[in-house]
Design an enzyme around this catalytic site. Structure first.
Site, mmCIF file in Angstrom:
data_model
loop_
_atom_site.group_PDB
_atom_site.id
_atom_site.type_symbol
_atom_site.label_atom_id
_atom_site.label_comp_id
_atom_site.label_asym_id
_atom_site.label_seq_id
_atom_site.Cartn_x
_atom_site.Cartn_y
_atom_site.Cartn_z
ATOM 1 N N GLU A 150 0.818 -1.206 0.000
ATOM 2 C CA GLU A 150 0.000 0.000 0.000
ATOM 3 C C GLU A 150 0.852 1.256 0.000
ATOM 4 O O GLU A 150 0.580 2.218 0.727
ATOM 5 C CB GLU A 150 -0.941 -0.001 1.207
ATOM 6 C CG GLU A 150 -1.828 -1.220 1.220
ATOM 7 C CD GLU A 150 -3.079 -1.060 2.049
ATOM 8 O OE1 GLU A 150 -3.101 -0.193 2.930
ATOM 9 O OE2 GLU A 150 -4.044 -1.797 1.790
ATOM 10 N N TRP A 154 -6.796 -11.088 6.036
ATOM 11 C CA TRP A 154 -6.149 -10.154 6.961
ATOM 12 C C TRP A 154 -6.983 -10.154 8.235
ATOM 13 O O TRP A 154 -8.064 -9.622 8.210
ATOM 14 C CB TRP A 154 -6.102 -8.732 6.376
ATOM 15 C CG TRP A 154 -5.235 -7.848 7.223
ATOM 16 C CD1 TRP A 154 -5.656 -6.928 8.139
ATOM 17 C CD2 TRP A 154 -3.812 -7.841 7.252
ATOM 18 N NE1 TRP A 154 -4.580 -6.340 8.745
ATOM 19 C CE2 TRP A 154 -3.423 -6.893 8.220
ATOM 20 C CE3 TRP A 154 -2.820 -8.557 6.577
ATOM 21 C CZ2 TRP A 154 -2.090 -6.631 8.520
ATOM 22 C CZ3 TRP A 154 -1.494 -8.289 6.879
ATOM 23 C CH2 TRP A 154 -1.148 -7.331 7.830
HETATM 24 C C1 GCB Z 1 -4.210 -2.612 5.104
HETATM 25 C C2 GCB Z 1 -2.801 -2.702 5.555
HETATM 26 C C3 GCB Z 1 -2.682 -3.433 6.879
HETATM 27 C C4 GCB Z 1 -3.774 -2.939 7.822
HETATM 28 C C5 GCB Z 1 -5.119 -3.255 7.194
HETATM 29 C C6 GCB Z 1 -6.295 -2.784 8.059
HETATM 30 O O1 GCB Z 1 -4.513 -2.541 3.960
HETATM 31 O O2 GCB Z 1 -1.956 -3.289 4.622
HETATM 32 O O3 GCB Z 1 -1.415 -3.195 7.407
HETATM 33 O O4 GCB Z 1 -3.667 -3.499 9.078
HETATM 34 O O5 GCB Z 1 -5.210 -2.599 5.981
HETATM 35 O O6 GCB Z 1 -6.763 -3.550 8.889
HETATM 36 O O7 GCB Z 1 -6.716 -1.647 7.890
#
Ligand code: GCB
Length: 732
Positions: free
Chosen positions: A369, A504
């Site tokens: 990002e 994530w």
């Molecule tokens: C993203 C980032 C990551 C964050 C995530 C979030 O895109 O790459 O480091 O933790 O979003 O949870 O907002």
């Protein structure tokens, strides 16, 4: 022969102006303040010191000091004299300390995690813990020895080239060393051993060893590892010896069909991992690493993105052993720093040099990002080109990749730099509808059919304290997280061209700047809590999709008090049929795949049991008159307040779309102020969303009301009322 002596005990740690305290490594000074919210954890230069006697060495032997993680920068002094320094908190570095050694020694390491404009990361959604948080060792080697210092090299580089059709591999083994006249290489095989000798020329030795009938490293199905031993020899005498494991595998990536391992389709489906945990920070032990790997195995993932920086060698080793395919990366993240170029290059050089031999790793991530905080500049492009070229200079076998922020225009020139690409998308969480994720990939794949594309991040925060029978975006409930992931899992199933997908995140992790969803200092997108033990319901959705271990999981165990007359019981399972028992009586049996839902009427307290063959799970729920307020993240309903007010349809209100509100200069100004205050409490993605033109386009169709809803408590109710009142004063 070389000796590796652990050097973790008897350190004194001191922050400036504070009394020194005894510590044992690994250690971080931000284990508490880096996780409690407020974005106020201590960042500065602290010192670690240690007295030690002259190590017992033979004449001519050299003593190296090895640091496996000093965050973020370190300056090392021995007996008051400068020994070495290092910038970058995630890689190994070593220094030859022999000349400075005395009978009694004082080692001092000044470790610094303060803010600067050179060393990555400086801006990202995780805590930048400071400390000597990985092992320190002494390495005693003979005068003539395999290389130790250049970018923390393991001294040996193994490149297997696999010929699948002939079931053989040609393994090139290269060593670097000081002295010696030849190197003896040995690889034990299943039927004997392969042995080669190679001369030392210009400090290097190289051989190629053919492995017939090669046993492949075949991912989670069969992660077979070979070991190669190299002996540095002079006059027939062995001076130094090292060994390293490697795996023989071939992979390819097709823009249409995705990832192939050893010639067979092997869709990469898995999770991301940060290296920290509650109360401990990043000062992890091998037991912590093993526990994390056990959770990854339990969920059944076959890939892990080790984000957002180089992780411990022990963890890449575990990935090799367990057959996980790894995305490895450096912390070139969120914000491009014009003064940080050298640091990106040195962190990449170290990552590739130190991790080269791991068969688990299939790509090098250039950045994450990186366009989130500003436009694509020529300097940023140049930085990426240099990183890409460096990766290929050091490694001709693996592609480079990047994780793009969701508002990056798909025709940006930066996308063409890495060999393969990937997007982080958060539609259905930070903004927009879930189906926008589907649309994004469909459009991208149709427009760029020749590009390899993956889904490097997606997720929704959930605090398992919160529950809802009608879950909504932004409510932080376990139930919304389930709905979100059910949608995305289907999206992924329907798009086999996605070369890799990574949830994530597998675990909640520390981001000290966050304050949302009922917790301070945590990003709660994990499928498992920050204790790395308690699993949220969504964990079992992926387990149902990926794991072959039969299980039955009843969702909503923490959602005990239910006010609805008829409640939904959801079961995640990889079994084919589920029988549901209520208060001991079989009520229904269903055939299905992964997700089984049942509706049952509620009256009083009920014992619910889901059964499939030997597998079962049970829980107790009960009917209550009023919804349990403790389950609500937002204690007051936001849907109704608006209708009760006197509403003037000819004036603006929060029911208007973002597009309409940004057209009128007066309403646009109000909107701008609100967006700034909303963003202040959330991660960088939310913060950067404000100013991005591409994103504004994507959000134009959303009403302000729906945006506020998904922003959760970062917009207090009083502010919403004020906002609406202000908009209602402006005529359309
Ligand atoms: C993203 C980032 C990551 C964050 C995530 C979030 O895109 O790459 O480091 O933790 O979003 O949870 O907002």
């Amino acid at each position: 022969m070389r000796q590796i002596i652990p050097f973790n005990d008897n350190w004194l740690f001191a922050k400036p102006g504070e009394a020194a305290q005894a510590v044992t490594l690994p250690h971080t000074w931000n284990a508490v303040d880096g996780q409690d919210g407020g974005n106020d954890y201590w960042r500065g230069t602290a010192s670690y010191s240690k007295h030690f006697p002259m190590p017992r060495i033979q004449p001519g032997e050299r003593v190296f000091l090895e640091f496996n993680g000093a965050a973020m920068s370190a300056e090392v002094l021995l007996n008051g004299a400068f020994l070495t320094c290092h910038e970058g908190g995630y890689s190994t570095f070593r220094a030859d300390m022999t000349e400075l050694l005395q009978d009694e020694n004082l080692l001092t390491v000044k470790v610094d995690n303060s803010e600067n404009d050179r060393v990555y990361p400086q801006k990202a959604d995780f805590t930048f813990y400071g400390g000597l948080y990985r092992d320190v060792n002494l390495i005693v080697v003979p005068q003539e020895h395999f290389a130790l210092t250049e970018s923390g090299t393991p001294g040996i580089k193994v490149t297997p080239e696999v010929r699948l059709r002939d079931r053989e591999a040609y393994v090139m083994v290269e060593t670097r060393q000081t002295g010696g006249s030849e190197v003896w290489f040995e690889i034990p095989t299943e039927t004997g051993k392969e042995f080669r000798r190679a001369p030392v020329l210009g400090g290097q030795a190289v051989t190629i060893i053919q492995l017939k009938n090669v046993h492949l490293w075949d991912g989670v199905n069969d992660p077979f590892l070979y070991t190669v031993t190299a002996k540095l020899v002079k006059n027939g005498q062995v001076l130094d010896e090292i060994s390293v494991r490697f795996g023989c595998r071939a992979f390819s990536i097709d823009p249409d069909k995705g990832f192939f391992l050893n010639g067979h389709s092997y869709p990469l489906r898995g999770v991301s991992r940060h290296q920290d945990r509650a109360g401990i920070g990043n000062a992890l032990t091998i037991e912590h690493h093993k526990e994390d790997m056990a959770v990854i195995r339990e969920i059944g993932a076959n890939t892990v993105r080790l984000a957002h920086y180089q992780q411990a060698q022990e963890f890449y080793d575990l990935c090799d052993e367990n057959g996980l395919v790894v995305w490895a990366e450096i912390p070139y993240i969120t914000q491009h720093m014009p003064h940080g170029r050298d640091n990106t290059l040195s962190q990449m050089r170290e990552l590739v040099t130190q991790c080269y031999n791991h068969p688990s790793i299939v790509c090098w991530g250039l950045s994450n990002e990186i366009t989130a905080s500003g436009p694509v500049t020529e300097d940023m492009l140049e930085n990426h080109r240099l990183l890409h070229e460096l990766c290929h200079e050091l490694d001709s076998t693996r592609p480079t990749t990047m994780a793009h922020v969701f508002m990056l225009e798909t025709d940006s020139p930066i996308i063409d730099i890495p060999d393969i690409g990937s997007y982080n998308l958060y539609f259905g969480w930070y903004l927009g509808e879930l189906t926008q994720n589907d649309r994004f990939f469909d459009e991208y794949h149709a427009k760029f059919p020749e590009r390899v594309i993956g889904f490097s991040e997606y997720g929704a925060d959930a605090n398992p304290q919160f529950h809802a029978s009608v879950p909504e975006r932004g409510d932080y409930t376990e139930e919304y997280q389930c709905l979100y992931h059910e949608h995305i899992l289907k999206l992924i199933d329907e798009r086999p061209y996605l070369w890799a997908t990574h949830v994530w995140n597998l675990f909640d992790f520390a981001a000290d700047g966050r304050d949302e969803g009922g917790k301070k200092g945590e990003n709660q997108k994990g499928l498992v809590l920050f204790d790395h033990k308690t699993k949220k319901d969504a964990f079992y959705l992926y387990k149902a999709a990926w794991s072959k271990e039969p299980f039955v999981h009843l969702c909503g165990k923490r959602y005990v008090d239910r006010a609805e007359e008829i409640t939904e019981i959801k079961v995640y399972s990889n079994c084919e049929s589920i029988s549901l028992y209520v208060d001991g009586k079989l009520t229904e049996e269903k055939l299905g795949k992964r997700i089984f839902t049942f509706s049952i009427p509620l009256s009083g307290e009920h014992e619910i049991k889901a059964v499939s063959g030997e597998q079962s799970d049970c829980m107790t729920i009960r009917k209550v008159a009023e919804p349990n307020k403790d389950y609500l993240f937002r204690k007051t309903e936001i849907v109704n307040w608006f209708d009760k007010e006197d509403y003037k349809p000819d004036c603006y209100s929060i029911k208007d779309t973002m597009g309409a509100l940004s057209q009128n200069p007066q309403t646009a100004a109000i909107l701008g102020r609100m967006m700034q205050s909303m963003a202040a409490k959330r991660g960088d993605v939310a913060k950067e969303a404000n100013s991005n033109a591409n994103l504004q386009k994507m959000m134009a169709g959303m009403t302000l009301e729906s945006l506020i809803k998904q922003a959760g408590d970062s917009v207090p109710e009083a502010m919403i009322r004020q906002l609406n009142a202000a908009l209602q004063k402006i005529k359309k």
